[in-house]
Scaffold this motif. Structure first.
Motif, mmCIF file in Angstrom:
data_model
loop_
_atom_site.group_PDB
_atom_site.id
_atom_site.type_symbol
_atom_site.label_atom_id
_atom_site.label_comp_id
_atom_site.label_asym_id
_atom_site.label_seq_id
_atom_site.Cartn_x
_atom_site.Cartn_y
_atom_site.Cartn_z
ATOM 1 N N LEU A 192 2.521 1.689 -3.353
ATOM 2 C CA LEU A 192 1.511 2.004 -4.373
ATOM 3 C C LEU A 192 1.123 3.478 -4.288
ATOM 4 C CD1 LEU A 192 -0.423 1.176 -6.598
ATOM 5 C CD2 LEU A 192 -2.038 0.398 -4.842
ATOM 6 N N LYS A 216 -0.166 -1.233 -9.350
ATOM 7 C CA LYS A 216 -0.118 -2.167 -8.226
ATOM 8 C C LYS A 216 0.675 -3.414 -8.590
ATOM 9 C CE LYS A 216 -3.049 -4.570 -4.874
ATOM 10 N NZ LYS A 216 -4.446 -4.843 -4.430
ATOM 11 N N LYS A 264 0.826 -1.214 0.000
ATOM 12 C CA LYS A 264 0.000 0.000 0.000
ATOM 13 C C LYS A 264 0.860 1.264 0.000
ATOM 14 C CE LYS A 264 -3.673 2.308 2.607
ATOM 15 N NZ LYS A 264 -4.549 2.238 3.818
#
Length: 388
Positions: A94, A120, A91
């Motif tokens: 990203l 991603k 996360k």
């Protein structure tokens, strides 16, 4: 904890299906080689599963007998290497990638869904390339005389992985779990077969049905053994085939830890009684109120040798099985390969003897449980629980 460790965990299966007659060595060698472990150290693959040597998990060639063949045993190890990426890490990276993309695209207020998926995946692959795979191994020993496979894990996902890999490797075969009912069929033999079939509460031959419908086997076995531990002699006789001679005495008893469960409107209730037990008062109270023993620490003693294990009553899995120690001789003039092979045979000897004692104990229980005198035996147990 592998098969050569003094303490391990085991479950057992019987091999069913199409197995060639005659010399199994070339057939097994060929199939193990086809599904040998493949390293993913230099790539970005998330997982690799395959077979390696029992003695050296870095070796994955099965072109010589010493790699896996031990007399009538086939010994090999399931290895799985995995790369795992923490979700928080993916996360964070990203978010950086999305910020850079938006900075390079002034007309966008947010990253389109398809582009976000591409970013991603790119982030994930980049992180995987920087992450070392973590290896895990579990040992298996296939006794080609009996068709029994012993596996050193009790984790349901790992057992499923092993069953899948075994079936994939040895096409035409499958592994059938040796659960309490299956063990009763083997231990009881033809003499108890009619009574066992009559007592069978399953409506099909499916393993899951035989397990769930016949939980009474584990419950009653542990209850009977607890009663015998406290009120009768704990001495039994070897009555099943194996390393120990028929008729030899051994001792069996429960102690240290018991887990009891009951199911009601409020859901499943579970209590654990731990520590050396003198009178099992807490356990007797729980049993008198409808709880069942689902697992317990079991001791098996023969002469100076002691086996200690946690018996899982539902599946007859053996957790924390501690056997008499097998030492590997070390020194400048010792052939390490020969010594490890000798240690393997000795380890299998003590492991099989412990299982022989367990089967003998289970066989004595089945004779009582499936016989005409079980009603009287149960009445004595209930009287003991009531403090009579």
């Amino acid at each position: 904890m592998g098969i050569l460790s003094t303490t391990t965990a085991i479950c057992q299966f019987r091999v069913a299906g199409d197995i060639p007659s005659g010399d199994l060595y070339p057939w097994i060698a060929e199939h193990l080689a086809r599904q040998a472990f493949q390293s993913i150290d230099q790539g970005v693959a998330e997982q690799s599963v395959g077979w390696v040597h029992l003695d050296d998990h870095r070796q994955m060639s099965f072109d010589v007998p010493a790699a896996f063949w031990r007399d009538h045993y086939v010994a090999f190890t399931l290895r799985r290497d995995q790369r795992k990426l923490p979700a928080a890490l993916v996360k964070a990276y990203l978010q950086v990638a999305e910020h850079e993309h938006l900075a390079a695209s002034p007309g966008l207020n947010r990253v389109p869904k398809q582009k976000r998926e591409e970013l991603k995946e790119a982030v994930r692959l980049n992180l995987l390339a920087k992450t070392l795979p973590v290896p895990s191994t579990w040992d298996a020993v296939w006794d080609t005389r009996t068709g029994i496979v012993t596996f050193t894990s009790l984790s349901a996902p790992i057992i499923e992985l092993f069953e899948t890999q075994f079936k994939k490797t040895f096409e035409g075969t499958r592994l059938v779990a040796i659960h309490p009912y299956a063990r009763a069929e083997a231990v009881g033999g033809e003499g108890l077969k009619p009574a066992l079939e009559q007592a069978n509460l399953a409506t099909s031959d499916a393993a899951i049905d035989l397990i769930r419908s016949n939980q009474w086997l584990g419950w009653d076995f542990l209850l009977w053994l607890l009663h015998r531990t406290m009120t009768d002699s704990s001495e039994y006789r070897v009555g099943q085939p194996g390393p120990a001679l028929a008729g030899e005495p051994f001792v069996a008893y429960l102690n240290d830890r018991l887990v009891l469960m009951s199911a009601g409107e409020a859901g499943t209730q579970k209590i654990t009684v731990a520590g050396p037990q003198d009178h099992f008062r807490e356990t007797r109270t729980a049993l008198a109120h409808g709880k069942r023993i689902t697992e317990s620490t079991l001791y098996l003693e023969k002469e100076e040798n002691v086996w200690k294990l946690t018996l899982k009553g539902e599946l007859f899995h053996f957790a924390s099985l501690k056997s008499p120690k097998v030492a590997i001789e070390k020194g400048d003039h010792v052939d390490e390969v020969s010594e490890r092979e000798a240690a393997f045979y000795e380890r299998m000897y003590v492991l099989e003897q412990g299982l022989q004692l367990f089967d003998s104990l289970y066989g004595e229980f089945l004779t009582v449980r499936l016989g005409a005198g079980w009603g009287e035996e149960l009445a004595r147990i209930e009287g003991w629980l009531a403090g009579e």
